[in-house]
Design a protein around this motif. Sequence first.
Motif, PDB file in Angstrom:
ATOM      1  N   HIS A  10      11.405   3.332  11.124  1.00 55.68           N
ATOM      2  CA  HIS A  10      11.341   4.737  10.721  1.00 55.68           C
ATOM      3  C   HIS A  10      12.684   5.460  10.736  1.00 55.68           C
ATOM      4  N   GLY A  11      13.723   4.801  10.231  1.00 59.50           N
ATOM      5  CA  GLY A  11      15.010   5.461  10.078  1.00 59.50           C
ATOM      6  C   GLY A  11      15.811   5.650  11.345  1.00 59.50           C
ATOM      7  N   ARG A  13      18.324   4.265  13.279  1.00 54.22           N
ATOM      8  CA  ARG A  13      19.391   3.258  13.244  1.00 54.22           C
ATOM      9  C   ARG A  13      19.801   2.802  14.641  1.00 54.22           C
ATOM     10  N   VAL A  38      11.784   3.269   6.781  1.00 54.08           N
ATOM     11  CA  VAL A  38      12.134   4.675   6.595  1.00 54.08           C
ATOM     12  C   VAL A  38      11.015   5.578   7.092  1.00 54.08           C
ATOM     13  N   PRO A  44      17.783   6.486   7.188  1.00 50.83           N
ATOM     14  CA  PRO A  44      16.991   5.510   6.428  1.00 50.83           C
ATOM     15  C   PRO A  44      17.846   4.519   5.639  1.00 50.83           C
ATOM     16  N   ASP A  45      18.923   5.001   5.018  1.00 49.87           N
ATOM     17  CA  ASP A  45      19.769   4.101   4.219  1.00 49.87           C
ATOM     18  C   ASP A  45      20.403   3.024   5.094  1.00 49.87           C
ATOM     19  N   CYS A  47      19.247   1.847   7.868  1.00 51.92           N
ATOM     20  CA  CYS A  47      18.207   0.916   8.309  1.00 51.92           C
ATOM     21  C   CYS A  47      17.851  -0.080   7.205  1.00 51.92           C
ATOM     22  N   VAL A  48      17.796   0.388   5.978  1.00 51.95           N
ATOM     23  CA  VAL A  48      17.537  -0.520   4.857  1.00 51.95           C
ATOM     24  C   VAL A  48      18.678  -1.526   4.741  1.00 51.95           C
ATOM     25  N   HIS A  63       5.227   4.035   4.531  1.00 53.79           N
ATOM     26  CA  HIS A  63       6.298   5.018   4.383  1.00 53.79           C
ATOM     27  C   HIS A  63       7.318   4.544   3.346  1.00 53.79           C
ATOM     28  N   ASP A  64       7.637   3.263   3.374  1.00 54.62           N
ATOM     29  CA  ASP A  64       8.557   2.694   2.385  1.00 54.62           C
ATOM     30  C   ASP A  64       7.989   2.866   0.978  1.00 54.62           C
ATOM     31  N   VAL A  67       8.109   6.568  -0.180  1.00 52.98           N
ATOM     32  CA  VAL A  67       9.455   6.974  -0.587  1.00 52.98           C
ATOM     33  C   VAL A  67       9.775   6.419  -1.976  1.00 52.98           C
ATOM     34  N   THR A  87      13.638  11.916   2.572  1.00 55.28           N
ATOM     35  CA  THR A  87      14.227  10.600   2.373  1.00 55.28           C
ATOM     36  C   THR A  87      14.454  10.316   0.892  1.00 55.28           C
TER      37      THR A  87
END
Length: 89
Positions: A10-11, A13, A38, A44-45, A47-48, A63-64, A67, A87
Motif C-alpha cells: 500500500h505505498g 516504501r 499501491v 506508490p511509484d 513501491c512499484v 487497489h492496483d 488505480v 495515486t
Amino acid sequence: MKVAIISDIHGNRQAFEAVLSDIAKESITELWCLGDLVGYGADPDACVDLAREHTDLCLAGNHDLAVAGKIPLDDFSRGAEIAVRWTRT
C-alpha cells in the motif's frame, strides 16, 4: 525452493524496504507479491519500482486494479477511493 510471500504494501516504501532487507538475509529462492502495491501510502511509484526489481511474481490487487482503472470504485471506502484518485494523478 524457499519462497517469501508479501502483500498489501500500500505505498509504504519504508516498510517495503525493511522487509526486502530482512528477506535478503535469508536463503530465499523466489519472492512473490500477492498484490496491493499501491493505496494509502505516499510512495506508490517507488513501491512499484521495488517490486519490479525484486519480485519474481507479482499479482495485481484490488487497489492496483482500481488505480489502473480496471475495476470501479463503488465498493471502496471513502478513504480508499481518495487514495486511488490521488495515486492516479
